[in-house]
Design a protein around this motif. Structure first.
Motif, PDB file in Angstrom:
ATOM      1  N   ASP A 107       0.825  -1.207   0.000  1.00 20.13           N
ATOM      2  CA  ASP A 107       0.000   0.000   0.000  1.00 20.13           C
ATOM      3  C   ASP A 107       0.861   1.260   0.000  1.00 20.13           C
ATOM      4  O   ASP A 107       0.578   2.215  -0.726  1.00 20.13           O
ATOM      5  N   ARG A 108       1.919   1.245   0.786  1.00 18.99           N
ATOM      6  CA  ARG A 108       2.817   2.405   0.830  1.00 18.99           C
ATOM      7  C   ARG A 108       3.515   2.608  -0.512  1.00 18.99           C
ATOM      8  O   ARG A 108       3.659   3.736  -0.981  1.00 18.99           O
ATOM      9  N   SER A 168       0.932   3.999  -2.922  1.00 19.09           N
ATOM     10  CA  SER A 168       0.657   5.396  -2.596  1.00 19.09           C
ATOM     11  C   SER A 168       1.824   6.290  -3.042  1.00 19.09           C
ATOM     12  O   SER A 168       1.600   7.360  -3.612  1.00 19.09           O
TER      13      SER A 168
END
Length: 158
Positions: free
Chosen positions: A128-129, A132
């Motif tokens: 997810d990081r 993002s």
């Protein structure tokens, strides 16, 4: 009488040679004895110095000595063939050590994963990081491109 005198001279010459040989042998014996005593003394001194140096090394670096000893043991163990009795005695110990190491490794792995999860560093969180971050980079590049195009358009109209 001439023969007797000649024989006496030969005997005297032979005695002188024997005495000279005896003195030379005696001197060689004493020289060798002195050299051996000196070598023994030097060896004792060097052995004492080596013992003190080894003791200091062990005191300052016990872990290095332990690792070195283990390495020497492993090499010796690999080079020296095992007897049937050794195999009989060591096989259960090897299995027990292997199992203990496996359990310790598993416990360390589980603890490490748990710590990473508690810190928010899971596999999904990392994905997810990364996503993002990638989205932010694309957005920044798009905005920079738009700003550049707008600036170029404003210059041409002036």
């Amino acid at each position: 009488m001439i023969t007797e005198t000649h024989q006496d001279q030969q005997t005297e010459g032979l005695r002188e040679k024997i005495d000279h040989t005896r003195e030379t042998a005696s001197q060689a014996y004493h020289d060798a004895k002195d050299k051996a005593a000196s070598a023994l003394h030097t060896s004792k001194d060097k052995a004492g110095e080596l013992a003190h140096k080894t003791a200091r090394t062990i005191e300052t670096n016990p872990l290095g000595i332990l690792v070195g000893g283990l390495v020497v043991g492993v090499i010796a163990g690999a080079l020296i063939p095992r007897s049937a009795r050794e195999k009989e005695l060591l096989t259960p110990l090897g299995k027990k050590l292997g199992e203990t190491i496996r359990q310790a490794t598993q416990a360390a792995r589980e603890t490490g994963l748990r710590e990473l999860e508690d810190a928010g560093l899971t596999k999904d969180a990392a994905k997810d990081r990364a996503k993002s971050l990638f989205d932010d980079v694309v957005k920044a590049a798009s905005n920079a491109g738009s700003a550049a195009a707008k600036a170029a358009t404003n210059k041409t109209s002036i």
